[in-house]
Enzyme design. Structure first.
Site, PDB file in Angstrom:
ATOM      1  N   ALA A 124     -34.266 -31.210 -27.758  1.00  0.00           N
ATOM      2  CA  ALA A 124     -35.475 -31.888 -27.317  1.00  0.00           C
ATOM      3  C   ALA A 124     -36.037 -31.130 -26.121  1.00  0.00           C
ATOM      4  O   ALA A 124     -35.364 -30.298 -25.534  1.00  0.00           O
ATOM      5  CB  ALA A 124     -35.163 -33.328 -26.902  1.00  0.00           C
TER       6      ALA A 124
ATOM      7  N   ASN B 209     -41.391 -31.685 -21.873  1.00  0.00           N
ATOM      8  CA  ASN B 209     -42.779 -31.480 -21.466  1.00  0.00           C
ATOM      9  C   ASN B 209     -43.317 -32.701 -20.735  1.00  0.00           C
ATOM     10  O   ASN B 209     -43.097 -33.839 -21.153  1.00  0.00           O
ATOM     11  CB  ASN B 209     -43.652 -31.231 -22.692  1.00  0.00           C
ATOM     12  CG  ASN B 209     -42.998 -30.316 -23.688  1.00  0.00           C
ATOM     13  OD1 ASN B 209     -42.766 -29.160 -23.396  1.00  0.00           O
ATOM     14  ND2 ASN B 209     -42.660 -30.839 -24.859  1.00  0.00           N
TER      15      ASN B 209
ATOM     16  N   HIS C 183     -31.809 -37.880 -20.824  1.00  0.00           N
ATOM     17  CA  HIS C 183     -31.828 -36.527 -20.234  1.00  0.00           C
ATOM     18  C   HIS C 183     -33.263 -36.014 -20.087  1.00  0.00           C
ATOM     19  O   HIS C 183     -33.673 -35.593 -19.007  1.00  0.00           O
ATOM     20  CB  HIS C 183     -30.999 -35.595 -21.122  1.00  0.00           C
ATOM     21  CG  HIS C 183     -30.999 -34.163 -20.694  1.00  0.00           C
ATOM     22  ND1 HIS C 183     -29.985 -33.604 -19.953  1.00  0.00           N
ATOM     23  CD2 HIS C 183     -31.901 -33.173 -20.888  1.00  0.00           C
ATOM     24  CE1 HIS C 183     -30.257 -32.338 -19.716  1.00  0.00           C
ATOM     25  NE2 HIS C 183     -31.421 -32.041 -20.278  1.00  0.00           N
ATOM     26  N   GLU C 184     -34.014 -36.069 -21.168  1.00  0.00           N
ATOM     27  CA  GLU C 184     -35.385 -35.531 -21.119  1.00  0.00           C
ATOM     28  C   GLU C 184     -36.236 -36.362 -20.170  1.00  0.00           C
ATOM     29  O   GLU C 184     -37.062 -35.832 -19.439  1.00  0.00           O
ATOM     30  CB  GLU C 184     -36.015 -35.488 -22.511  1.00  0.00           C
ATOM     31  CG  GLU C 184     -35.203 -34.722 -23.572  1.00  0.00           C
ATOM     32  CD  GLU C 184     -34.814 -33.307 -23.169  1.00  0.00           C
ATOM     33  OE1 GLU C 184     -35.521 -32.695 -22.345  1.00  0.00           O
ATOM     34  OE2 GLU C 184     -33.769 -32.820 -23.657  1.00  0.00           O
TER      35      GLU C 184
ATOM     36  N   GLU D  54     -31.070 -27.975 -15.368  1.00  0.00           N
ATOM     37  CA  GLU D  54     -30.211 -28.399 -16.484  1.00  0.00           C
ATOM     38  C   GLU D  54     -28.875 -28.973 -16.034  1.00  0.00           C
ATOM     39  O   GLU D  54     -28.473 -30.049 -16.464  1.00  0.00           O
ATOM     40  CB  GLU D  54     -30.007 -27.252 -17.479  1.00  0.00           C
ATOM     41  CG  GLU D  54     -31.288 -26.856 -18.224  1.00  0.00           C
ATOM     42  CD  GLU D  54     -32.004 -28.024 -18.910  1.00  0.00           C
ATOM     43  OE1 GLU D  54     -31.379 -29.082 -19.142  1.00  0.00           O
ATOM     44  OE2 GLU D  54     -33.203 -27.867 -19.205  1.00  0.00           O
TER      45      GLU D  54
HETATM   46 ZN   LIG Z   1     -32.566 -30.324 -20.193  1.00  0.00          ZN
END
Ligand SMILES: [Zn+2]
Length: 883
Positions: free
Chosen positions: A270, A273, A305-306, A328
């Protein structure tokens, strides 16, 4: 096309950009094979790079340039220089100016899935790391932050939904309804890698969220028509994640809308954005009938996470790609903490550590080892690795362990305050924790710079006259490619000492220093800690909760391991002891000692396991983890050299069988006791009961009596959810025979029209240890539902075979390696990023026994000698071969 020789980029060569772009106006006219992109860029010289008068050089690849104008005046061919990868102005103004650039791209032909492409007739984009340069000419680097206004127009029948980042400003029709358009504006300056657009015929599920300060946010998840119900879990996960980030880190969402779009062809899991996350649909779509508990968990964690990236990645982004772990590693740490809070913290830690050891430790031990913050790369796509992600998360976790929960939060608050709206570095991140708490983390920062998994050799000596226990710790950081010698690191070691009754003893150091939270710091190569007032010989429980990502060598007698398994107050270490005991037993069997007969150690291990699992006060999910043996890949990694995967496989199978036989009645009782009859729920407790039941089923199947096979076939046939069904399908496919054939046929008939679920059918066959598997996998590459252009299919079939079928991939005749080489070369023409990923499965070839090693080398050499390799594959192949 001319291919330039790929050249490495070095961290030490970083320079601020000579120009900045403040505002971007994009006008995108979507057409399947000829999409027009007009961009208007407001550009100015960068005052921070003052004195560097150099021409403006924009990145651009696979673009057809139609027009370019500077401050409204068209430029002729003599005014700029064009190469395959760039556009450079001959004369660049010294004052702010605008550039208008019109380019054409072909989404339909884009199989690399970077830039704008079409997946199942949906236009979508993927720009991280360097995809924006496949959309238009740009300063495609993360330290150039601009606000974006994006106008998209398209055929309203083909693409009724038009989305981009930020908030919707305007929409309408054109040409009497032949086209329609939408205008989106994102007020938050962002780097180009966070740009996204989507155009397609998709169905939304909608909801709203009210932030803690009262902002109402419209939420939508867009999926294929007819699959709306399967997005409910993702929506639920999103709302829980939004709330959690407010409570735990004080972070609130900052736009009026948050959209997620699920597409079927996606290189990654994923992408975060700004305001428009794009997901691989296997990480959005879930229902009890179609998704396993593992997928439900993955959806919860990846959606979170996103979303968490909105602050750690988007509001504060990375200065350059060497800082990738800044977003990350930190965001993986945050999603792990979220999952731990939503589920069982201990089970989550076990799952995360298992992942870390299987993937990251293997990477760190081989030719692809690199620091969490790499020093150089040829293709940045090759550095989206478990080292950057998972080890990066461990490094953040260690900061939290060293500073404590409050100190960590203070550092995070300072980071958000100090760097909001900026492109930051790892050094700046660490400075926030130093400044907020007054702690010196200069030695600790070696974790970002030194590759390789440190080894800790521990020794405990007890003096019964003085009642003291000396814990001696030695750290060795192994050499890795480009880093022959290392400095000692700063490691937080959480520990306990167990008395004879299994209870924790009070920890008092002889020098009077306090041990906060059971953590001592190892900072020198050798260090010893003397504990006083220890009444009898204690058993050390080290690295509780896996407080540092290291390999621990502690030569405890089996009885001590049994004591830890039975009574360590730290449940993670209780599990770790069981895992270590199983590992000892398996390695003994592989080496030939104790093989073909029930060695006394194996039996003792199995009995200790039976006792550990019987504790009814333990959560079912935890007991399921106890019953899972270390993987064959883990055993191979620990053996380290001259590995014969067939011997590892045999030892593994025999131990599973021994457990099934010895603990048969207990496992049968467990299997019956945790059979939920009620409606399916994806919550952690229900998933834990299914996991325990399936773990028992695995071991009973390994026993292999006709009744056991009957139970397995019935488990498949009577399954009311995909967790049970898929688990049984993998076990059946591993055994072969008429039951397997029937189940595979049944599964295929049921799910052949579902491109997400059918991947399980491919994977179950690819993972079978039967000798016929390679020819079956080869045949499946010709199956009408398989496509080399679909990354999920490649991962399900070729990825599963190469990464999760050690015995057949590592066939002694080398046919597994030859097959992988063929596939990598074919894939490289279509999607270099995925080709390089697949090739990465060969990273441990040097640890094989000589016969297989020679055959693996031959396959690798065939790849590297091939003509017209992508930089992606070229880089991985040469690193794997050269190290
Ligand atoms: Zn990530």
């Amino acid at each position: 096309m001319k291919l330039e020789t790929p050249r490495p980029v070095h961290l030490k060569d970083y320079r601020p950009p000579a120009y900045l772009i403040d505002r971007v106006h994009l006008d995108v006219s979507l057409e399947p094979t000829r999409t027009r992109v007009h961009s208007k860029l407001s550009i100015k010289p960068n005052t921070k790079a003052a004195g560097r008068r150099e021409p403006l050089r924009l990145d651009g690849e696979h673009l057809e340039l139609a027009e370019i104008a500077l401050d409204g005046k068209p430029l002729g061919k003599k005014d700029y220089k064009l190469t395959d990868t760039s556009l450079t102005l001959v004369k660049t103004p010294s004052a702010p100016f605008t550039l208008d650039i019109t380019t054409f791209v072909n989404p339909e032909a884009n199989k690399a899935l970077q830039g704008i492409y079409r997946s199942n007739n949906v236009y979508c984009s993927q720009c991280e790391a360097q995809g924006f340069r496949r959309i238009t000419y740009f300063l495609d680097r993360p330290d150039v932050l601009a606000t974006y206004t994006v106008r998209i127009d398209a055929d309203p029948h083909a693409a009724p939904i038009l989305l981009s980042n930020g908030n919707l400003k305007e929409r309408g029709t054109l040409d009497g309804g032949k086209r329609h358009y939408a205008v989106w504006h994102d007020p938050h300056p962002k780097p180009s890698y966070l740009f996204a657009l989507v155009g397609g015929d998709l169905a939304p599920i909608s909801s709203t969220f009210r932030t803690k300060s009262g902002r109402k946010v419209d939420l939508a998840i867009y999926v294929e028509h007819g699959k709306e119900a399967r997005a409910a879990w993702a929506m639920d996960s999103l709302k829980r994640a939004m709330r959690w980030d407010e409570v735990r880190f004080g972070r609130e969402y900052d736009l009026d809308v948050f959209n997620i779009v699920a597409v079927s062809d996606f290189n990654m899991g994923a992408m975060e954005n700004k305001g428009l996350n794009i997901f691989n649909d296997r990480l959005i779509l879930a229902s009890p009938e179609t998704a396993t508990d593992t997928i439900f968990e993955a959806i919860e964690s990846v959606v979170a996470h996103e979303y968490f990236h909105n602050w750690t990645g988007n509001r504060i982004t990375c200065r350059d790609w060497f800082q990738l772990c800044l977003k990350e590693g930190l965001t993986v740490y945050r999603d792990q903490e979220f999952s731990a809070d939503e589920r069982s913290a201990t089970v989550q830690r076990i799952i995360d550590v298992r992942q870390l050891k299987t993937h990251q430790f293997a990477e760190d031990a081989g030719p692809l080892a690199h620091p969490v913050r790499p020093e150089s790369y040829i293709e940045i796509n090759n550095f989206y690795t478990s080292t950057v992600y998972e080890k990066g998360a461990e490094v953040v976790r260690m900061i939290a362990t060293i500073l404590g929960r409050d100190g960590f939060r203070k550092g995070m608050d300072l980071y958000f305050e100090r760097h909001d709206g900026e492109a930051a570095t790892v050094d700046e991140f660490v400075s926030c924790f130093e400044d907020a708490t007054g702690t010196d983390l200069s030695q600790f920062k070696l974790w970002y710079a030194q590759a390789g998994t440190p080894q800790i050799i521990a020794n405990l000596r007890y003096d019964k006259d003085k009642k003291t226990a000396d814990l001696e710790l030695e750290q060795i950081v192994p050499p890795t490619p480009g880093q022959p010698s290392k400095k000692p690191m700063h490691l937080p070691i959480r520990l306990g000492l167990l008395g004879g009754n299994g209870h924790d003893l009070d920890l008092k150091l002889s020098n009077g220093e306090e041990i906060a939270d059971g953590v001592v710091s190892l900072t020198r190569r050798r260090q010893s800690f003397r504990f006083v007032d220890i009444p009898s010989r204690p058993v050390p429980s080290l690295l509780r909760g896996f407080s540092a990502p290291v390999n621990l060598t502690l030569d405890l007698p089996d009885e001590d391991v049994e004591l830890l398994m039975a009574s360590d107050s730290d449940l993670f270490n209780r599990w770790q002891a069981a895992n270590d005991y199983a590992t000892r037993t398996l390695i003994e069997a592989v080496s030939g000692r104790g093989s073909n007969k029930r060695s006394s150690r194996a039996l003792r291990y199995v009995r200790a396991l039976g006792a550990a699992v019987s504790g009814d006060n333990l959560e079912p999910a935890y007991r399921a983890e106890l019953l899972k043996l270390p993987t064959q890949a883990d055993i191979a990694r620990i053996i380290g050299k001259n590995v014969d995967p067939a011997l590892v496989h045999r030892a593994h199978r025999q131990l599973a069988k021994l457990i099934g036989k010895t603990l048969g009645p207990q496992l049968e009782a467990l299997y019956r006791a945790v059979d939920d009859k009620g409606p399916f729920s994806p919550d952690a407790a229900s998933a834990g009961r299914r996991a325990l039941r399936n773990a028992a089923l695995t071991l009973l199947t390994a026993r292999g009596t006709p009744a056991d096979i009957g139970r397995l076939a019935k488990h498949y046939a009577k399954a009311t959810n995909m967790t049970d069904r898929a688990h049984a399908l993998f076990l059946l496919a591993a055994r072969g025979g008429p039951e397997a054939k029937a189940a595979l046929a049944n599964f295929y008939e049921a799910w052949r029209k579902d491109h997400v679920v059918i991947d399980t059918w491919f994977a179950a066959q690819a993972q079978s240890p039967l000798a016929s598997t390679l020819s079956r996998v080869k045949a499946l590459t010709k199956h009408p539902l398989f496509a080399l252009t679909a990354p999920n299919k490649v991962r399900a079939l070729i990825g599963t075979f190469a990464a999760s079928n050690p015995v057949q991939f590592n066939r002694p005749d080398g046919a597994g390696y030859a097959f992988l080489a063929d596939q990598v070369l074919a894939l490289d023409r279509l999607n270099p990023q995925i080709a390089a990923r697949m090739l990465g499965t060969m990273r441990s070839w040097r640890s094989l026994e000589s016969g297989r090693r020679a055959k693996a080398k031959k396959a690798l050499q065939r790849i590297i000698r091939a003509k017209r390799l992508s930089p992606d594959v070229q880089e991985i192949a040469s690193r794997i071969l050269e190290a």
